[in-house]
Design a protein around this motif. Structure first.
Motif, PDB file in Angstrom:
ATOM      1  N   SER A   1       0.802  -1.229   0.000  1.00  0.00           N
ATOM      2  CA  SER A   1       0.000   0.000   0.000  1.00  0.00           C
ATOM      3  C   SER A   1       0.833   1.276   0.000  1.00  0.00           C
ATOM      4  O   SER A   1       0.350   2.332  -0.403  1.00  0.00           O
ATOM      5  CB  SER A   1      -0.917   0.011   1.227  1.00  0.00           C
ATOM      6  N   GLY A   2       2.058   1.191   0.466  1.00  0.00           N
ATOM      7  CA  GLY A   2       2.893   2.383   0.558  1.00  0.00           C
ATOM      8  C   GLY A   2       2.674   3.194   1.814  1.00  0.00           C
ATOM      9  O   GLY A   2       3.169   4.314   1.932  1.00  0.00           O
ATOM     10  N   HIS A   3       1.955   2.645   2.778  1.00  0.00           N
ATOM     11  CA  HIS A   3       1.775   3.347   4.063  1.00  0.00           C
ATOM     12  C   HIS A   3       1.550   2.317   5.162  1.00  0.00           C
ATOM     13  O   HIS A   3       1.158   1.173   4.907  1.00  0.00           O
ATOM     14  CB  HIS A   3       0.616   4.345   4.006  1.00  0.00           C
ATOM     15  N   THR A   4       1.769   2.733   6.392  1.00  0.00           N
ATOM     16  CA  THR A   4       1.654   1.828   7.524  1.00  0.00           C
ATOM     17  C   THR A   4       0.224   1.319   7.712  1.00  0.00           C
ATOM     18  O   THR A   4      -0.740   2.015   7.372  1.00  0.00           O
ATOM     19  CB  THR A   4       2.110   2.525   8.821  1.00  0.00           C
ATOM     20  N   VAL A   5       0.115   0.120   8.257  1.00  0.00           N
ATOM     21  CA  VAL A   5      -1.193  -0.434   8.606  1.00  0.00           C
ATOM     22  C   VAL A   5      -1.528  -0.152  10.073  1.00  0.00           C
ATOM     23  O   VAL A   5      -2.500  -0.686  10.600  1.00  0.00           O
ATOM     24  CB  VAL A   5      -1.239  -1.954   8.340  1.00  0.00           C
ATOM     25  N   PHE A   6      -0.718   0.691  10.727  1.00  0.00           N
ATOM     26  CA  PHE A   6      -0.899   0.939  12.155  1.00  0.00           C
ATOM     27  C   PHE A   6      -2.320   1.413  12.464  1.00  0.00           C
ATOM     28  O   PHE A   6      -2.960   0.932  13.414  1.00  0.00           O
ATOM     29  CB  PHE A   6       0.110   1.982  12.640  1.00  0.00           C
ATOM     30  N   ASP A   7      -2.835   2.350  11.677  1.00  0.00           N
ATOM     31  CA  ASP A   7      -4.185   2.884  11.924  1.00  0.00           C
ATOM     32  C   ASP A   7      -5.231   1.780  11.880  1.00  0.00           C
ATOM     33  O   ASP A   7      -6.172   1.776  12.685  1.00  0.00           O
ATOM     34  CB  ASP A   7      -4.534   3.963  10.901  1.00  0.00           C
ATOM     35  N   ASP A   8      -5.083   0.851  10.939  1.00  0.00           N
ATOM     36  CA  ASP A   8      -6.046  -0.244  10.822  1.00  0.00           C
ATOM     37  C   ASP A   8      -5.982  -1.163  12.036  1.00  0.00           C
ATOM     38  O   ASP A   8      -7.009  -1.684  12.496  1.00  0.00           O
ATOM     39  CB  ASP A   8      -5.772  -1.056   9.550  1.00  0.00           C
ATOM     40  N   LEU A   9      -4.802  -1.369  12.574  1.00  0.00           N
ATOM     41  CA  LEU A   9      -4.630  -2.272  13.706  1.00  0.00           C
ATOM     42  C   LEU A   9      -5.053  -1.654  15.030  1.00  0.00           C
ATOM     43  O   LEU A   9      -5.630  -2.322  15.892  1.00  0.00           O
ATOM     44  CB  LEU A   9      -3.166  -2.716  13.797  1.00  0.00           C
TER      45      LEU A   9
ATOM     46  N   LEU B   1      11.547   0.042  10.803  1.00  0.00           N
ATOM     47  CA  LEU B   1      10.672   0.297  11.941  1.00  0.00           C
ATOM     48  C   LEU B   1       9.840   1.553  11.711  1.00  0.00           C
ATOM     49  O   LEU B   1       8.630   1.581  11.982  1.00  0.00           O
ATOM     50  CB  LEU B   1      11.502   0.439  13.220  1.00  0.00           C
ATOM     51  N   MET B   2      10.464   2.603  11.209  1.00  0.00           N
ATOM     52  CA  MET B   2       9.734   3.843  10.920  1.00  0.00           C
ATOM     53  C   MET B   2       8.675   3.624   9.845  1.00  0.00           C
ATOM     54  O   MET B   2       7.587   4.196   9.905  1.00  0.00           O
ATOM     55  CB  MET B   2      10.712   4.931  10.463  1.00  0.00           C
ATOM     56  N   MET B   3       8.968   2.783   8.886  1.00  0.00           N
ATOM     57  CA  MET B   3       8.030   2.496   7.800  1.00  0.00           C
ATOM     58  C   MET B   3       6.823   1.720   8.302  1.00  0.00           C
ATOM     59  O   MET B   3       5.690   1.961   7.860  1.00  0.00           O
ATOM     60  CB  MET B   3       8.750   1.716   6.710  1.00  0.00           C
ATOM     61  N   THR B   4       7.033   0.783   9.225  1.00  0.00           N
ATOM     62  CA  THR B   4       5.934  -0.085   9.625  1.00  0.00           C
ATOM     63  C   THR B   4       4.958   0.587  10.578  1.00  0.00           C
ATOM     64  O   THR B   4       3.756   0.309  10.521  1.00  0.00           O
ATOM     65  CB  THR B   4       6.467  -1.361  10.291  1.00  0.00           C
ATOM     66  N   SER B   5       5.436   1.476  11.445  1.00  0.00           N
ATOM     67  CA  SER B   5       4.561   2.023  12.484  1.00  0.00           C
ATOM     68  C   SER B   5       4.220   3.497  12.313  1.00  0.00           C
ATOM     69  O   SER B   5       3.181   3.943  12.785  1.00  0.00           O
ATOM     70  CB  SER B   5       5.187   1.823  13.874  1.00  0.00           C
ATOM     71  N   LEU B   6       5.079   4.282  11.642  1.00  0.00           N
ATOM     72  CA  LEU B   6       4.892   5.727  11.696  1.00  0.00           C
ATOM     73  C   LEU B   6       4.770   6.424  10.351  1.00  0.00           C
ATOM     74  O   LEU B   6       4.602   7.644  10.318  1.00  0.00           O
ATOM     75  CB  LEU B   6       6.061   6.369  12.458  1.00  0.00           C
ATOM     76  N   ASN B   7       4.932   5.744   9.246  1.00  0.00           N
ATOM     77  CA  ASN B   7       5.034   6.398   7.941  1.00  0.00           C
ATOM     78  C   ASN B   7       6.241   7.322   7.865  1.00  0.00           C
ATOM     79  O   ASN B   7       6.288   8.231   7.033  1.00  0.00           O
ATOM     80  CB  ASN B   7       3.760   7.198   7.601  1.00  0.00           C
ATOM     81  N   GLY B   8       7.201   7.123   8.761  1.00  0.00           N
ATOM     82  CA  GLY B   8       8.433   7.892   8.724  1.00  0.00           C
ATOM     83  C   GLY B   8       9.505   7.148   7.959  1.00  0.00           C
ATOM     84  O   GLY B   8       9.260   6.097   7.348  1.00  0.00           O
TER      85      GLY B   8
END
Length: 337
Positions: free
Chosen positions: A121-129, A293-300
């Motif tokens: 998707s090009g963005h973190t799934v953190f919000d969905d989780l 880590l920044m990619m998976t949780s923060l979109n950083g």
């Protein structure tokens, strides 16, 4: 006798199961095992009695860590602290205990398990989780926020003095630590530069736990709360942004930098973006791990030097130099464009 090299299949299997090393490291950190080894080696049975755990299971967790130099088991079955394990002690100088708990906490490891979805998707799934972005989740769940705050303070302790020592701060003036957390970096900067005053700028909930109130800094600091996306305290000589930009995407970084640029009204004012600078090539580097880590949780993301220069230029800031420090972080200095 030298063991033969493992086959590619075995090597890949070991890579696939590497998360078990992290799980074991988290377990011994939560159980404060290193604290119980501070006075000398102990057997798994002795450690289990001290920590209220099962001796057999504890030994197995320690054994996998010993394969990477975190603890060492001797021929009698006693486990020793190693130089790598020593910072796990809660009372160690620059203790990493709280940082390890933070880095292995659910808000980081759970999104990592769905990295394929993030890559698609090009963005973190953190919000969905979790139902909110990373920092929004920390605000909604105080327990997670506390783990983050204490963990970041612990992670920073080994970095702050090398950073403060690497830069030639002015003899007098004001330094603003933007998003400075509990103030560890600002504390070290003021200690090393007795003619400076400092402002610790962050959210009010974070500032309540600052570490600036020590006798040698009396009268030389103040705190300020607000949103660094919109404004920061104006008129300072130096602005610090330590481990801030890597949390955000490029557009958000430019918003932060523009807020700092607007505050840089004093002639000669400087901004120091303090983050890892990605090296080229295939060699291992802590920043390459942190980047995922920044990619998976923060979109950083972590950035190389040209990427930092691009962000600074977009905020009307002119990069002047990049300084290495004795930590994994570098200082990218910029002045008003």
């Amino acid at each position: 006798m030298t063991n033969p090299p493992h086959s590619p299949a075995v090597q890949l299997t070991e890579h696939a199961l590497a998360y078990l090393h992290s799980a074991a490291l988290r377990a011994v950190a939560l159980l404060d095992v290193a604290d119980h080894l501070a006075d000398g080696p102990r057997t798994a049975e002795e450690l289990a009695a001290a920590t209220g755990t099962d001796a057999g299971h504890l030994r197995r967790a320690l054994r996998i860590l010993a394969t990477r130099g975190v603890f060492r088991e001797d021929e009698t079955g006693a486990f020793h602290l190693t130089p790598t394990a020593d910072p796990l002690r809660s009372d160690a100088p620059s203790s990493m205990r709280d940082a390890i708990v933070m880095l292995t906490d659910e808000p980081f490891w759970r999104p990592a398990g769905q990295l394929a979805d993030t890559v698609r998707s090009g963005h973190t799934v953190f919000d969905d989780l979790f139902g909110a972005p990373y920092f929004g989740h920390l605000e909604r769940v105080p327990e997670a926020g506390a783990v983050f705050d204490t963990g970041m303070a612990g992670l920073a302790e080994s970095e702050n003095d090398p950073i403060a020592a690497a830069y030639d701060f002015p003899a007098s003036g004001t330094v603003v630590d933007v998003g400075g957390g509990r103030g560890g970096l600002l504390r070290q900067v003021l200690r090393r530069n007795p003619g400076l005053r400092g402002v610790l700028y962050d959210q009010e909930s974070v500032l309540r736990h600052h570490t600036l109130d020590i006798p040698e800094l009396t009268g030389r600091w103040q705190t300020g709360s607000g949103d660094f996306f919109t404004a920061v305290p104006p008129g300072a000589d130096v602005y610090l942004l330590k481990r801030i930009l890597h949390d955000w995407n490029d557009d958000d970084c430019v918003r932060i930098l523009r807020a700092c640029r607007a505050a840089m009204t004093r002639p000669g004012s400087r901004l120091l973006a303090i983050d890892a600078v990605l090296p080229p090539g295939n060699d291992a580097h802590p920043a390459k791990t942190m980047d995922v880590l920044m990619m998976t949780s923060l979109n950083g993301r972590e950035r190389d030097e040209p990427a930092f220069h691009h962000l600074l230029a977009a905020a009307d800031l002119k990069p002047s130099r990049t300084l290495a420090t004795e930590s994994t972080l570098s200082i990218v200095e910029a002045v008003a464009g």
